[in-house]
Design an enzyme around this catalytic site. Sequence first.
Site, PDB file in Angstrom:
ATOM      1  N   CYS A 107      39.814  33.752  50.667  1.00  9.37           N
ATOM      2  CA  CYS A 107      39.608  34.401  51.723  1.00  9.37           C
ATOM      3  C   CYS A 107      38.880  35.522  51.727  1.00  9.37           C
ATOM      4  O   CYS A 107      37.680  35.657  51.642  1.00  9.37           O
ATOM      5  CB  CYS A 107      40.962  34.371  52.743  1.00  9.37           C
ATOM      6  SG  CYS A 107      40.808  34.325  54.447  1.00  9.37           S
ATOM      7  N   HIS A 197      42.515  28.396  52.316  1.00 11.39           N
ATOM      8  CA  HIS A 197      43.976  28.650  51.557  1.00 11.39           C
ATOM      9  C   HIS A 197      44.569  27.455  51.013  1.00 11.39           C
ATOM     10  O   HIS A 197      44.927  26.538  51.560  1.00 11.39           O
ATOM     11  CB  HIS A 197      44.999  29.353  52.354  1.00 11.39           C
ATOM     12  CG  HIS A 197      44.723  30.545  52.861  1.00 11.39           C
ATOM     13  ND1 HIS A 197      44.542  31.692  52.139  1.00 11.39           N
ATOM     14  CD2 HIS A 197      43.903  30.938  53.973  1.00 11.39           C
ATOM     15  CE1 HIS A 197      44.119  32.882  52.714  1.00 11.39           C
ATOM     16  NE2 HIS A 197      43.630  32.450  54.055  1.00 11.39           N
ATOM     17  N   GLU A 199      46.599  28.136  48.264  1.00 13.33           N
ATOM     18  CA  GLU A 199      47.650  28.876  47.275  1.00 13.33           C
ATOM     19  C   GLU A 199      48.639  29.121  48.251  1.00 13.33           C
ATOM     20  O   GLU A 199      49.802  29.600  47.787  1.00 13.33           O
ATOM     21  CB  GLU A 199      47.084  30.048  46.758  1.00 13.33           C
ATOM     22  CG  GLU A 199      47.078  31.177  47.749  1.00 13.33           C
ATOM     23  CD  GLU A 199      46.204  31.381  49.139  1.00 13.33           C
ATOM     24  OE1 GLU A 199      46.198  32.223  49.932  1.00 13.33           O
ATOM     25  OE2 GLU A 199      45.358  30.270  49.265  1.00 13.33           O
TER      26      GLU A 199
END
Length: 254
Positions: A107, A197, A199
């Site tokens: 990001c 994302h 993660e």
Amino acid sequence: MSPASPASPAPARRALAIRHVGSEDLGLAAPAIAEHGLDVTYWDAGVGSTADLAPASAGGLSDDVELLVVLGGPIGVDQTDLYPYLDDEIAAVRRRLALGRPVLGVCLGAQVIATAIGGGVEAGAAEIGWAPVSLSVAGREGLLAPLDGMPVLHWHGDRIVLPAPTDTAPTPQVLASSPTTPVQAFTVASALGLQFHIEADPAFIERWLIANVGELTGNGIDPRTIRQDTARLGEELVPAGQRVISDWLDSVGL
């Protein structure tokens, strides 16, 4: 004959993760990084000493660790006048790429990589919530294959702008896009940038909803929608996202 001396333990292999807000840590990427034998130290933006991001010749850490990860956050990569440590992050990434050392950006971190190679960001419509990305041929046949057709978590406003190709610098390769964001993932030299994302741990999505309440409210997004979509889609993404991180670590020799 004297008994042989015990072998000295191998020096620890290190990863440095730049964290901008507590809710956006390594999350699901942490196990993959640990499985590759890397010990993680967090550098918290605005709290950690920027000396840690200085060149190795000045005693900094960021040049010498085996892996540098730049995580997400609600600030903009072009807000260096308001958040001056962003300049240190950009410089650290630029040096590592010149040294051929691995960098993972998520990001905001992907935007830091883009800026370090001569690109930047432009304002775009907020893209927040769960949706799939469109994979390029390189993405589908390479690192992002596990994500093909799978919804991922988006949480950004600015869009990455990659630099124009030159004869003197590595050319970034776009791996994924979406209707409002032409660059959702890219590789360049020893770096991987992910605008979305993979993660984010679905077990901790509430941290994201609390930390970003202003952004959600300002964009008319109901946190209940993201909460419900995360419960429905998040667990399926876990192994696919970890596979992407692990495969990339393998690809850069870690």
